[in-house]
Design an enzyme around this catalytic site. Structure first.
Site, PDB file in Angstrom:
ATOM      1  N   LYS A  80       0.847  -1.203   0.000  1.00 46.87           N
ATOM      2  CA  LYS A  80       0.000   0.000   0.000  1.00 46.87           C
ATOM      3  C   LYS A  80       0.873   1.241   0.000  1.00 46.87           C
ATOM      4  CE  LYS A  80      -3.821   2.086   2.611  1.00 46.87           C
ATOM      5  NZ  LYS A  80      -4.679   1.964   3.809  1.00 46.87           N
ATOM      6  N   SER A 155      -9.508   1.900   2.940  1.00 48.15           N
ATOM      7  CA  SER A 155      -8.654   2.626   2.018  1.00 48.15           C
ATOM      8  C   SER A 155      -7.622   1.728   1.338  1.00 48.15           C
ATOM      9  CB  SER A 155      -7.942   3.747   2.762  1.00 48.15           C
ATOM     10  OG  SER A 155      -7.092   3.205   3.757  1.00 48.15           O
ATOM     11  N   SER A 179      -9.620  -0.199   7.255  1.00 48.03           N
ATOM     12  CA  SER A 179      -9.096  -0.163   5.891  1.00 48.03           C
ATOM     13  C   SER A 179      -8.386  -1.411   5.398  1.00 48.03           C
ATOM     14  CB  SER A 179      -8.156   1.026   5.729  1.00 48.03           C
ATOM     15  OG  SER A 179      -8.913   2.177   5.540  1.00 48.03           O
TER      16      SER A 179
HETATM   17  N1  GLN Z   1     -12.988   4.340   6.405  1.00 43.07           N
HETATM   18  C1  GLN Z   1     -12.290   4.846   7.543  1.00 43.07           C
HETATM   19  C2  GLN Z   1     -11.913   6.284   7.299  1.00 43.07           C
HETATM   20  O1  GLN Z   1     -12.246   6.778   6.278  1.00 43.07           O
HETATM   21  C3  GLN Z   1     -11.111   4.016   7.852  1.00 43.07           C
HETATM   22  C4  GLN Z   1      -9.889   4.339   7.083  1.00 43.07           C
HETATM   23  C5  GLN Z   1      -8.705   3.527   7.498  1.00 43.07           C
HETATM   24  O2  GLN Z   1      -8.837   2.510   8.190  1.00 43.07           O
HETATM   25  N2  GLN Z   1      -7.525   3.961   7.074  1.00 43.07           N
HETATM   26  O3  GLN Z   1     -11.294   6.910   8.086  1.00 43.07           O
END
Ligand code: GLN
Length: 500
Positions: A80, A155, A179
């Site tokens: 990532k 994400s 994410s």
């Molecule tokens: N969807 C969550 C957010 O937008 C989690 C994102 C993440 O875990 N990096 O913050």
């Protein structure tokens, strides 16, 4: 022609050891598959063919000499793009870091390579890991390999899509509020959120430091166990990493699961109803998984997690507050992008941040700054911290009764690109099942448990602190009960790359 890597970690290593293939040929096959599929899926942002070749040759030399191979020998991996890689562009899905070349490797990356993995490149994600759909990337959305009109989740959407489509055997992701697990669920792969501190955060670009975790995505629990074993453990470069011994996750997979107590939180199913509904197909698939585990000798126990309904609000206060502080460093001076030709220093700061950040990142900086401001700190940030402690206490109490907690990973399967991006609150509610594990710091795994309307559904198991081994074992046994799911139809042919 070497087959593309819809292979497991063990098969890769065995084939290289037995000289049926080489790490170099596997890496080349991956780059071929990426070249064919990336224009449609938009998974890889940067490839690292030279680094991959050098590492693959190292593994091949070991195999040539008949020497023992390290556990991840020749395993092609996607990383990532929020994890730092020395000399390899690390964008965080942001214009702000479009040309940023880190000086060092993240510890997780360094450890993967030390274990023999071959890093193929950096994969797309929501900007600074903020999002649930990958639509917040400055480099365009990743597309879900099961249905390219749909999001892969976020994400770590690039990581999940790469693994699902065979553009790598496994991947690293990060999880601040879901994410790793949410895109794993949407793409039909396994995603593991380790205990906070289990895996070093050194070199992970910070979003919400008290919530950020690094973890693996893979096509099976066993592959995830191999990756976790490689990256887990204390790191002097991360003071929050835990000095707790790392078990042999792979060896422990075969211990029995009969007699395990699985908690079913009443709120997990009720709360979804209030926030737009738990999809009937998701509910059915998750219930099916629980029935199968019950038949295999696990005991299902109804439990309570009373503060579940506050988890999403609490998460979005704490995560945005920490993000507002962490992202202050992108000012046009220290890192990356600088707005050209501003007439004053102030104007340079303003224009850099205005042009460098996307809409969601700006929204979070504003929300977080507000929640931390003198007049509102007690009402928002301090209160959120108190609720966070209660959420952790809910888990503590639950784990006095049960070994594991089961619930869906997401209320619905993958939604359509564009469907929710205009409505941030609706997007945030997508995280209802994932944020509380991050808030409490406990580990959780998502793995596929069936399809709903032709799309993968994830079941999530949460464990007590440092219970990763138990989660992986339960997942491994359940995979056997379940049978195979995937790959996505367009990527199903052996050696296929989804090209039509
Ligand atoms: N969807 C969550 C957010 O937008 C989690 C994102 C993440 O875990 N990096 O913050």
């Amino acid at each position: 022609m070497t087959e593309l890597p819809l292979l497991s970690v063990e098969i890769v290593r065995r084939r290289i050891a037995e000289r049926q293939t080489t790490a170099t040929a596997l890496a080349e096959a991956c780059f071929g598959a990426i070249a064919a599929a990336n224009p449609r899926l938009n998974v890889y942002l940067t490839l690292s063919p030279e680094r991959a070749r050098a590492q693959a040759e190292k593994i091949d030399r070991l195999a040539d000499r008949g020497l023992p191979l390290p556990p991840l020998a020749g395993v092609p991996v996607a990383v990532k793009d929020v994890l730092s890689t020395r000399g390899l562009r690390t964008t965080c899905g942001s214009r702000m870091l479009e040309n940023y070349l880190p000086q060092y490797d993240a510890t997780a990356v360094e450890r993967l390579e030390a274990a023999g993995a071959v890093i193929l490149g950096k994969v797309n994600c929501d900007e600074f890991a903020m999002g649930s759909s990958n639509e917040n990337s400055a480099y365009g959305p990743v597309r879900n390999p099961w249905d390219t009109e749909r999001v892969p989740g976020g994400s770590s959407g690039g990581s999940a899509a790469a693994v699902a489509a065979g553009l790598g055997v496994a991947a690293l992701g990060s999880d601040t509020g879901g994410s790793i697990r949410q895109p794993a669920a949407f793409c039909g792969v396994v995603g593991l959120l380790p205990t906070y501190g289990r895996v070093s955060r050194f070199g992970l670009v910070a979003f919400g430091s008290s919530l950020d975790h690094v973890g693996p995505l893979a096509r099976s629990a066993k592959d995830a166990a191999y990756l976790l074993a490689a990256i887990a453990g204390a790191d002097p470069k991360d003071a929050t990493s835990a000095d707790v011994p790392v078990p042999d996750y792979v060896a422990e997979l075969e211990q029995p699961i009969a007699g395990l107590k699985i908690g079913i939180p009443r709120e997990a199913f009720a709360a979804a109803g209030e926030t737009g509904g738990l999809d009937a197909g998701v509910n059915a698939a998750v219930r099916g998984a629980l029935d199968a585990l019950e038949r295999a000798g696990c005991q299902l126990v109804e439990i309570r997690l009373p503060h579940t309904e506050y988890a999403t609000a609490t998460y979005y206060l704490i995560a945005t507050a920490e993000a507002s502080a962490n992202l202050a460093r992108y000012d046009g001076v220290r890192y990356g992008f600088r707005a050209p030709e501003a007439e004053s220093l102030r104007a340079m700061y303003r224009q850099t941040r205005d042009h460098g950040f996307g809409a969601e990142v700006k929204r979070r900086i504003l929300l977080g700054t507000y929640a931390l401001s003198a007049g509102y700190y007690d009402a928002y940030y301090r209160r959120a911290q108190r609720v966070r402690a209660r959420i952790a206490e809910d888990y503590r109490q639950a784990f006095q009764q049960v070994d594991v907690i089961a619930m869906p990973t997401t209320p619905t399967p993958a939604f359509r690109i564009g469907e929710r991006i205009e409505d941030p609150l609706r997007m945030y509610l997508n995280d209802i099942y994932t944020v509380s594990a991050d808030l409490a710091g406990v580990p959780a795994i998502s793995l596929p448990c069936g399809l709903a309307g032709g799309l993968p559904v994830g079941v999530q198991f949460t464990g007590n602190y440092f219970a990763e081994s138990l989660l992986l074992r339960l997942a491994h046994h359940y995979e056997r009960l379940r049978g195979p799911i995937g790959p996505p139809p367009a990527f199903a042919t052996p050696g296929g790359n989804g090209a039509q």
